[in-house]
Design an enzyme around this catalytic site. Structure first.
Site, PDB file in Angstrom:
ATOM      1  CG  ASP A  11     143.407   0.918  38.529  1.00  0.00           C
ATOM      2  OD1 ASP A  11     142.951   1.209  39.656  1.00  0.00           O
ATOM      3  OD2 ASP A  11     144.482   0.901  37.408  1.00  0.00           O
ATOM      4  CB  ALA A  12     138.522   1.675  37.183  1.00  0.00           C
ATOM      5  CE1 TYR A  13     138.843   5.509  34.252  1.00  0.00           C
ATOM      6  CE2 TYR A  13     139.652   6.311  36.747  1.00  0.00           C
ATOM      7  CZ  TYR A  13     138.906   6.415  36.230  1.00  0.00           C
ATOM      8  OH  TYR A  13     137.815   6.614  35.396  1.00  0.00           O
ATOM      9  NE  ARG A  42     147.534   6.133  35.284  1.00  0.00           N
ATOM     10  CZ  ARG A  42     146.773   6.552  36.245  1.00  0.00           C
ATOM     11  NH1 ARG A  42     145.472   6.886  36.866  1.00  0.00           N
ATOM     12  NH2 ARG A  42     146.588   5.341  36.496  1.00  0.00           N
ATOM     13  CB  SER A 119     138.769   3.308  40.652  1.00  0.00           C
ATOM     14  OG  SER A 119     139.439   4.571  39.683  1.00  0.00           O
ATOM     15  CG  ASN A 120     143.225   7.129  42.963  1.00  0.00           C
ATOM     16  OD1 ASN A 120     143.414   6.666  43.634  1.00  0.00           O
ATOM     17  ND2 ASN A 120     144.672   7.304  42.583  1.00  0.00           N
TER      18      ASN A 120
END
Length: 226
Positions: A11-13, A42, A119-120
């Site tokens: 995942d990224a964030y 967030r 990622s989203n």
């Protein structure tokens, strides 16, 4: 140790990129509201993505991020400052990585692992974050939900990883700091690792992450032969 993994997907964030670094970059303007803004931004960012996914009303994550920021600024009586909004959105494009990220990615690459982001984030957001961190050579693929026009935890998102990497799903270790994301990947069939950076309680959701770590520093010991 997780045996048999040939790829590692992140995942990224919150996992690779520190979403708190945007507000930190405007600390002089936000003052004591910086922490509250980060948390509320967030929270709404995730909620809006889930709700849009349920409604079948996809828009790129950049719009979701802006909508969530607008809510947070309004809730904290900061909506009047258009320049502040612009700075925060600009900083979100080039979020800082957590300090251990480059070395962990390098160790996996040297060991022959395929690596990817799932990622989203919209493609442009992810490209900016990766290039801003100097990590262009660290990934075999940077995968965005934009390809399937919905958001995690829809199974179609997780299917992007085996499709693109050409690796069986059971051989792809998935790493996320979001427990719900790790659970969803595990339910999909990936050996999932929850990077519990924020000391959260265990979720009660389908799927079960195989391991829990506190930072990515602990990841190579799970994946690499000793």
């Amino acid at each position: 140790m997780l045996s048999g993994a040939r790829a590692c997907v992140f995942d990224a964030y919150g996992t690779l990129f520190d979403f708190a670094s945007a507000a930190a970059g405007c600390a002089g303007d936000l003052g004591e509201k910086a922490g509250a803004l980060t948390a509320l931004w967030r929270d709404r960012q995730l909620q809006y993505s889930w709700l849009r996914g349920l409604q079948g009303r996809y828009v790129p994550f950049w719009q979701v991020t802006g909508d969530a920021l607008d809510y947070a600024l309004d809730a904290l009586d900061l909506a009047h400052d258009g320049a502040l909004r612009g700075r925060l959105m600009h900083l979100y494009r080039t979020l800082g990585t957590f300090p251990e990220v480059p070395e962990v990615l390098g160790s996996l690459r040297r060991a022959g692992f395929a690596t990817a982001i799932l990622s989203n984030g919209s493609p442009e957001m992810l490209a900016s974050a990766v290039s801003g961190a100097g990590l262009e050579a660290a990934f075999d693929a940077v995968l965005s939900v934009d390809e399937v026009k919905t958001y995690k935890p829809d199974p179609r998102v997780y299917q992007l990883a085996p499709d693109r990497l050409g690796v069986p799903v059971e051989r792809i270790a998935f790493v996320s700091s979001n427990a719900w994301d790790a659970h969803a990947a595990a339910a999909f069939g990936m050996p999932a690792i929850w990077c519990n950076r924020y000391g959260q309680r265990r979720e009660r959701l389908p799927g079960e992450p195989e391991r829990e770590i506190r930072t990515l520093v602990d990841l190579p010991a799970l994946l690499l032969p000793r």
